[in-house]
Design an enzyme around this catalytic site. Sequence first.
Site, PDB file in Angstrom:
ATOM      1  N   GLU A 177      65.983  22.677  60.746  1.00 44.01           N
ATOM      2  CA  GLU A 177      67.111  21.745  60.644  1.00 44.01           C
ATOM      3  C   GLU A 177      67.227  21.191  59.224  1.00 44.01           C
ATOM      4  OE1 GLU A 177      68.329  22.354  63.270  1.00 44.01           O
ATOM      5  OE2 GLU A 177      66.739  22.519  64.739  1.00 44.01           O
ATOM      6  N   THR A 212      70.474  30.081  61.332  1.00 44.41           N
ATOM      7  CA  THR A 212      69.571  30.588  60.305  1.00 44.41           C
ATOM      8  C   THR A 212      69.526  32.114  60.309  1.00 44.41           C
ATOM      9  OG1 THR A 212      68.208  28.612  60.426  1.00 44.41           O
ATOM     10  CG2 THR A 212      67.170  30.576  59.519  1.00 44.41           C
ATOM     11  N   GLY A 221      65.692  29.851  68.295  1.00 40.68           N
ATOM     12  CA  GLY A 221      64.922  29.621  69.500  1.00 40.68           C
ATOM     13  C   GLY A 221      65.656  30.046  70.755  1.00 40.68           C
TER      14      GLY A 221
END
Length: 707
Positions: free
Chosen positions: A444, A150, A189
């Site tokens: 996701e 992303t 993350g």
Amino acid sequence: MSDFTDQLQPAEPSGPSILQKERAGSDIDTDQLAKHLLSRNDFLNRQKRILAIIKDIPYFNKKNQLNMARPDRYHLGLARAKTLKRLSIKHNWDDEDYKMADYLMDEMGPYALQFTMFATSIREQCNEEQKKYWLPKLDSWEIIGCYGQTELGHGSNVKGIECHAKWDPQTKEFIIHSPTLTASKWWNGALGRTANHAIVVAQLLLPDAKTKQYKSYGPHQFILQIRDMKTHKPLEGIVIGDIGPKYGYTAMDNGYMLFKNFRVPHSALLSKYSGIDSEHGTYIKPDNPAVVYGSLTFVRAQIIMHARLVLARAVTIATRYLSIRRQFADRDSKDPNAPEEAVLNYPTVQIRILPLLATTFALHYTGEAMYKLYYGTRAQIEQSGDFSRLAEMHAASSGLKSLSTMLAADGIETCRRAMGGHGFGGGSGMIPLNNDYLSKPTVEGDNWMITQQTASYLIKRMTHVISKPNETTREPIDAQLRTYMQTRHTNPSLPILSSDQALVQAFQHRLSHLAHQVYIQRVEHKKPWTDLMISLHNLSRAHSQQLLVSNFYTAVFASTPDPPLNPTTQATLQTLFRLFALYTLDASASEFLLAGALDAATLRDVQPRVQALMREVRPHAVALVDSWSVPDYLLESSLGRYDGDVYNDLFRKAHVENPLNLLTFNPDWRTEEIVMGEGAEGARKRLEALARGVEGHEQRGGGKAKL
């Protein structure tokens, strides 16, 4: 603090006695049902064994986490992550043991991506030579990884990402570069402060032999070191940082990352299915481009199983508390001293909670089916290069990811609201559950955008069935669509209230009808895709709901439970199936009517039947949530305690544990003093220290100048 409140007890009947009575009033064999639901990977024994190890370790005490600032939560999160890894070595844990410890900790921590996207990409997208190099480093935790897909400017539209990897034919290297600010990797993350390696998704650029201009071959995965292994500083040509506070995930360092002409070797491109001929600089095409997204499909399949455990936690808290909570006597009672009713006895509360209880089971059986589909498909690909079920798996996982996370996220909030004022408090256990899970409908694949992938698959299957009506295919959906096309002019008006099979058929008929309608608009009438987006989303939702209903039906009517269930438990599961299916049908009744799956007279009887089913489920509600075996350590909820001692625990958290109650404050506006006895100067120093704390974080590397 000790005072007269030590002698007070909640009014009778007590919470523990109420839950004891609830459990005694049900014939559900909770242990038996728990084994039926949680037999995968020896879940129950594993949970008991791991919980005994971690629950008394001071780092893992969850008391007062809601009172901690985010930088402190990351510090604690990293300490916990390191401790878990050391415990895994000490106790010789396997991967499932470690995942169980992580599940019980219930914290999206700094090592979370190591086990999921990072590890899955290495195992599924690396060629054999790359695996030989990277797997030992992964398995020994020599490297800590993250997954960088992303970007600041692109999320769901992976094809639109801007970060690119340009092939340099002279040095046989790739040049990773972020051409714009929006090309910054974002939300990744474990990237912000933890990871030293990353899977980076970038546009693969190769020079065209004729024009010499660079051409994009689409997003590809690269593995690269991003920080120095000794100093942990970003490597030259890379800027990295934490993106800051979020709705939840307080212990996770979601990060950003930009590259400036950062060079990586030819081996950085994950090359199991595609690659670059290093001698000629030519592209090696994958046999099936969809395999590149295998890692994402696996994560989506896992999300479905995770959703049922998350929703089960919320429903467990709500069901136990609402069984204990008393409000108002029966308005029609002639007894002036009639006792107050349990809140869960009211139909207006049942309609919010009991269908969600049924949903946990629906998600469970479809999650099991998705595991079988995923591993069966992977085995076909690995053993014989058979990609025939990949499209089905991708479509199912995309639609179900969207629906299951919506059901869980909305369900958590529904449970919280149904619990009234106490549901809003920290003692409910709902705040971290709600906040942390809110990311799932977005990550996701955004829950509305991702459904286009499912709808696209269904349009293709309908097109194939119409163009080749007599051709037999291996796609399971084709037979259903073919039957619909052959019988669509007859109005089935299925007997959904008297036949469970008819209830399944109603969902199948409605899906086939919607698929045909979208086919007409898109293929025959050439309607623009963007104009169809709402219809596409509805089509995907119908497909996913059909899967939930069909898998639930198969599990409780057409399969032999393992281990066997007693008659009451089996019958109650069948009641839960009917409740889930009819409640879901009623919420989209117009689609079933327009499809001709039922008539208006039948629809009028659906809501009364739903209420009757809830009355059947109500005596077993506490036993059913008990079967999910969620330990108090994980719930961290006064309202949802297994023993039902709700009010004593709520008061203890407020009166004894709340750190704000340890100070006496000065509310007089005429003085700068904030805490009694510190004086105005002491107050100024305290507030200046708080301000310097923010500045200090910037000076230690959080500000732009230091990066």
